[in-house]
Write a protein that holds these residues in place. Sequence first.
Motif, PDB file in Angstrom:
ATOM      1  N   LEU A  64       0.810  -1.237   0.000  1.00  6.49           N
ATOM      2  CA  LEU A  64       0.000   0.000   0.000  1.00  6.49           C
ATOM      3  C   LEU A  64       0.840   1.283   0.000  1.00  6.49           C
ATOM      4  CD1 LEU A  64      -2.804   1.429   0.272  1.00  6.49           C
ATOM      5  CD2 LEU A  64      -2.650   1.033   2.714  1.00  6.49           C
ATOM      6  N   PRO A  65       1.844   1.408   0.869  1.00  7.07           N
ATOM      7  CA  PRO A  65       2.589   2.681   0.874  1.00  7.07           C
ATOM      8  C   PRO A  65       3.742   2.747  -0.121  1.00  7.07           C
ATOM      9  CG  PRO A  65       3.237   1.324   2.760  1.00  7.07           C
ATOM     10  CD  PRO A  65       2.276   0.510   1.948  1.00  7.07           C
ATOM     11  N   ARG A  66       3.928   1.678  -0.918  1.00  8.69           N
ATOM     12  CA  ARG A  66       5.100   1.655  -1.797  1.00  8.69           C
ATOM     13  C   ARG A  66       4.881   2.418  -3.094  1.00  8.69           C
ATOM     14  NH1 ARG A  66       7.074  -4.418  -2.231  1.00  8.69           N
ATOM     15  NH2 ARG A  66       7.749  -3.720  -4.265  1.00  8.69           N
ATOM     16  N   GLY A  67       5.914   3.175  -3.502  1.00  4.62           N
ATOM     17  CA  GLY A  67       5.846   3.886  -4.769  1.00  4.62           C
ATOM     18  C   GLY A  67       5.998   2.933  -5.939  1.00  4.62           C
ATOM     19  N   GLY A  68       5.874   3.450  -7.166  1.00  2.82           N
ATOM     20  CA  GLY A  68       6.035   2.636  -8.374  1.00  2.82           C
ATOM     21  C   GLY A  68       4.901   1.640  -8.536  1.00  2.82           C
ATOM     22  N   THR A  69       5.168   0.559  -9.268  1.00  2.00           N
ATOM     23  CA  THR A  69       4.169  -0.493  -9.452  1.00  2.00           C
ATOM     24  C   THR A  69       4.859  -1.853  -9.417  1.00  2.00           C
ATOM     25  OG1 THR A  69       2.816  -1.616 -11.141  1.00  2.00           O
ATOM     26  CG2 THR A  69       4.248   0.166 -11.932  1.00  2.00           C
ATOM     27  N   ILE A  70       4.332  -2.763  -8.625  1.00  2.00           N
ATOM     28  CA  ILE A  70       4.973  -4.096  -8.518  1.00  2.00           C
ATOM     29  C   ILE A  70       4.865  -4.855  -9.839  1.00  2.00           C
ATOM     30  CG2 ILE A  70       4.676  -4.365  -6.002  1.00  2.00           C
ATOM     31  CD1 ILE A  70       2.319  -6.360  -6.761  1.00  2.00           C
ATOM     32  N   LEU A  71       3.987  -4.390 -10.737  1.00  4.21           N
ATOM     33  CA  LEU A  71       3.801  -5.113 -12.010  1.00  4.21           C
ATOM     34  C   LEU A  71       4.698  -4.568 -13.122  1.00  4.21           C
ATOM     35  CD1 LEU A  71      -0.092  -5.542 -12.026  1.00  4.21           C
ATOM     36  CD2 LEU A  71       1.653  -7.257 -11.504  1.00  4.21           C
ATOM     37  N   GLY A  72       5.367  -3.447 -12.849  1.00  5.46           N
ATOM     38  CA  GLY A  72       6.156  -2.826 -13.909  1.00  5.46           C
ATOM     39  C   GLY A  72       5.239  -2.096 -14.874  1.00  5.46           C
ATOM     40  N   THR A  73       5.798  -1.168 -15.636  1.00  4.31           N
ATOM     41  CA  THR A  73       4.974  -0.413 -16.589  1.00  4.31           C
ATOM     42  C   THR A  73       5.811   0.007 -17.788  1.00  4.31           C
ATOM     43  OG1 THR A  73       3.388   1.410 -16.806  1.00  4.31           O
ATOM     44  CG2 THR A  73       5.337   1.848 -15.456  1.00  4.31           C
ATOM     45  N   ARG A  74       5.163   0.411 -18.842  1.00  2.00           N
ATOM     46  CA  ARG A  74       5.842   0.917 -20.047  1.00  2.00           C
ATOM     47  C   ARG A  74       5.033   2.083 -20.604  1.00  2.00           C
ATOM     48  NH1 ARG A  74       9.052  -1.763 -18.265  1.00  2.00           N
ATOM     49  NH2 ARG A  74      10.225  -3.533 -19.078  1.00  2.00           N
ATOM     50  N   ASN A  75       5.722   3.142 -21.065  1.00  2.00           N
ATOM     51  CA  ASN A  75       4.976   4.165 -21.806  1.00  2.00           C
ATOM     52  C   ASN A  75       5.424   4.225 -23.269  1.00  2.00           C
ATOM     53  OD1 ASN A  75       7.403   5.426 -21.335  1.00  2.00           O
ATOM     54  ND2 ASN A  75       6.548   7.192 -20.245  1.00  2.00           N
ATOM     55  N   ARG A  76       6.113   3.203 -23.692  1.00  2.00           N
ATOM     56  CA  ARG A  76       6.458   2.998 -25.103  1.00  2.00           C
ATOM     57  C   ARG A  76       6.350   1.495 -25.358  1.00  2.00           C
ATOM     58  NH1 ARG A  76       6.489   7.750 -24.888  1.00  2.00           N
ATOM     59  NH2 ARG A  76       8.128   9.242 -25.370  1.00  2.00           N
ATOM     60  N   GLY A  77       6.370   1.088 -26.590  1.00  2.00           N
ATOM     61  CA  GLY A  77       6.360  -0.353 -26.857  1.00  2.00           C
ATOM     62  C   GLY A  77       5.573  -0.677 -28.102  1.00  2.00           C
ATOM     63  N   HIS A  78       5.099  -1.922 -28.186  1.00  2.00           N
ATOM     64  CA  HIS A  78       4.408  -2.363 -29.394  1.00  2.00           C
ATOM     65  C   HIS A  78       3.072  -1.651 -29.600  1.00  2.00           C
ATOM     66  CE1 HIS A  78       7.243  -5.697 -28.939  1.00  2.00           C
ATOM     67  NE2 HIS A  78       7.112  -5.805 -30.245  1.00  2.00           N
ATOM     68  N   PHE A  79       2.450  -1.233 -28.482  1.00  2.00           N
ATOM     69  CA  PHE A  79       1.113  -0.660 -28.612  1.00  2.00           C
ATOM     70  C   PHE A  79       1.134   0.848 -28.850  1.00  2.00           C
ATOM     71  CE2 PHE A  79       0.405  -4.644 -26.530  1.00  2.00           C
ATOM     72  CZ  PHE A  79      -0.807  -5.084 -27.023  1.00  2.00           C
ATOM     73  N   VAL A  80       2.193   1.514 -28.372  1.00  2.00           N
ATOM     74  CA  VAL A  80       2.275   2.970 -28.543  1.00  2.00           C
ATOM     75  C   VAL A  80       3.539   3.297 -29.323  1.00  2.00           C
ATOM     76  CG1 VAL A  80       2.267   5.204 -27.379  1.00  2.00           C
ATOM     77  CG2 VAL A  80       1.189   3.237 -26.294  1.00  2.00           C
ATOM     78  N   LYS A  81       3.370   3.974 -30.437  1.00  5.10           N
ATOM     79  CA  LYS A  81       4.543   4.349 -31.232  1.00  5.10           C
ATOM     80  C   LYS A  81       4.535   5.852 -31.435  1.00  5.10           C
ATOM     81  CE  LYS A  81       4.965   0.126 -33.929  1.00  5.10           C
ATOM     82  NZ  LYS A  81       6.001  -0.466 -33.129  1.00  5.10           N
ATOM     83  N   VAL A  82       5.702   6.423 -31.693  1.00  4.02           N
ATOM     84  CA  VAL A  82       5.767   7.837 -32.041  1.00  4.02           C
ATOM     85  C   VAL A  82       6.055   7.925 -33.532  1.00  4.02           C
ATOM     86  CG1 VAL A  82       6.958  10.021 -31.664  1.00  4.02           C
ATOM     87  CG2 VAL A  82       6.558   8.478 -29.747  1.00  4.02           C
ATOM     88  N   VAL A  83       5.105   8.495 -34.264  1.00  6.76           N
ATOM     89  CA  VAL A  83       5.277   8.645 -35.713  1.00  6.76           C
ATOM     90  C   VAL A  83       5.119  10.121 -36.048  1.00  6.76           C
ATOM     91  CG1 VAL A  83       4.375   8.016 -37.993  1.00  6.76           C
ATOM     92  CG2 VAL A  83       4.361   6.331 -36.139  1.00  6.76           C
ATOM     93  N   ASN A  84       6.126  10.688 -36.708  1.00  2.27           N
ATOM     94  CA  ASN A  84       6.124  12.119 -37.060  1.00  2.27           C
ATOM     95  C   ASN A  84       5.808  13.001 -35.854  1.00  2.27           C
ATOM     96  OD1 ASN A  84       6.676  11.453 -39.689  1.00  2.27           O
ATOM     97  ND2 ASN A  84       4.502  11.343 -40.258  1.00  2.27           N
ATOM     98  N   GLY A  85       6.444  12.718 -34.760  1.00  2.00           N
ATOM     99  CA  GLY A  85       6.282  13.558 -33.575  1.00  2.00           C
ATOM    100  C   GLY A  85       4.951  13.398 -32.869  1.00  2.00           C
ATOM    101  N   LYS A  86       4.188  12.385 -33.211  1.00  2.00           N
ATOM    102  CA  LYS A  86       2.882  12.182 -32.550  1.00  2.00           C
ATOM    103  C   LYS A  86       2.764  10.743 -32.080  1.00  2.00           C
ATOM    104  CE  LYS A  86      -0.360  15.588 -33.689  1.00  2.00           C
ATOM    105  NZ  LYS A  86      -0.094  16.549 -34.692  1.00  2.00           N
ATOM    106  N   GLN A  87       2.146  10.565 -30.896  1.00  2.00           N
ATOM    107  CA  GLN A  87       1.905   9.197 -30.420  1.00  2.00           C
ATOM    108  C   GLN A  87       0.756   8.601 -31.216  1.00  2.00           C
ATOM    109  OE1 GLN A  87       1.302   8.758 -26.237  1.00  2.00           O
ATOM    110  NE2 GLN A  87       3.481   8.878 -25.845  1.00  2.00           N
ATOM    111  N   CYS A  88       0.887   7.352 -31.626  1.00  2.00           N
ATOM    112  CA  CYS A  88      -0.236   6.731 -32.313  1.00  2.00           C
ATOM    113  C   CYS A  88      -0.277   5.245 -31.984  1.00  2.00           C
ATOM    114  CB  CYS A  88      -0.159   6.962 -33.812  1.00  2.00           C
ATOM    115  SG  CYS A  88       1.172   6.053 -34.555  1.00  2.00           S
TER     116      CYS A  88
END
Length: 374
Positions: A64-88
């Motif tokens: 409960l009091p721990r920061g972050g996430t025990i599952l890990g996270t990503r804000n880039r990857g196969h599902f989110v790409k940056v194309v021409n300066g835009k996330q898609c």
Amino acid sequence: MYKQIGILTGGGDAPGLNAAIRAVVRTAIGEFGMTCIGIEDSFEGILGETHSVNLTTKSVSGILPRGGTILGTRNRGHFVKVVNGKQCFAEIPISEALANLDILGIEALIAIGGEGTLLIAEQFHKRGFPVIGVPKTIDNDLAATELTFGFMTALDIATEALDRLHTTAASHDRVMVLEVMGRNTGWIALQAGLAGSADIILIPEIPFSFDSIVRKVQAREEQGSRFTNIVVAEGAKEVGKGEIYQDQEAVRLGGLGSYVSNHVELLTGKESRCVVLGHLQRGGSPNAFDRMLGTNFGACAVRALANGETGSMVALQAGTIVTVPLSEACANVKTVPVDGQLVRTARDIGISFAAPRESKLAEPARFEARMTNN
Ligand code: F6P
């Protein structure tokens, strides 16, 4: 009723994620007799060889009091790409993900994340897979909920930073610039500026001019205050110019604080220093409010799934947790209303947003003149 549900965290981490995970697991197991699978590293964990972990009440004990996430996270990857300066979301490997969910025996999904994660979650719903979203982001920029967890903790950290900068600014008669996060919205900057007694707040919603900043610094000087504290939202813009990126390719904002600090030093002749608060706003233990909100959101998300809902997001509206369609949740970014209460209050107490209009009317100077005459 589902026998087994999956849970994942996506996007930038935010204080309160573990509180939400814990609440999902405890509610799913304790209240509804489900089993719970944690998907690791966001949606990436259901691709390829898959990475998942069985979650029990024991495995979430003490998080409960721990920061972050025990599952890990990503804000880039196969599902989110940056194309021409835009996330898609081109080439979403959703069929592979759905096949893997089937192999793992996951019948429904709880996706905890910000705009990007929730948009991906909506794709699963559209393909007929039951999903409930849980909003998190320190930016507080999701339209359908009044608050996201992570924001209040980030606000505390930014406010404390301002308090600390205040004393050193006053000691050295300097202009101190604090750059905070928030993407293209000014919620952290505005509220930390109010709580931490900033003199100038620069937010994306109100383009600023250096002319106006200089006037405010000078007005304070004439009044006997030889230091000035400026809070800069990373996505704020000078009139007629665009945002400043530390990495244009990756669309990573950053650098406006130094830009402002250098210009102010040049234009006013006063010493200026810049502090970039960065990921300190996201790391570490959540405050009491974010633990509460994460816990409430997590428990309500499981209850919504158990009630047969799908394609929804839990949200805070008028002090109550409700569900709203994911499509509505992702439709708009929630920006700071420029004529809203917070901006008005800030102006009422003499804070400048350095809008060109303010410089023409010399509002800060007029305000301070009035105060001195009274
Ligand atoms: O959305 C959360 C956030 O912290 C933003 O405020 C910031 O612009 C961005 O994420 C930073 O992302 P990264 O962790 O990739 O540097």
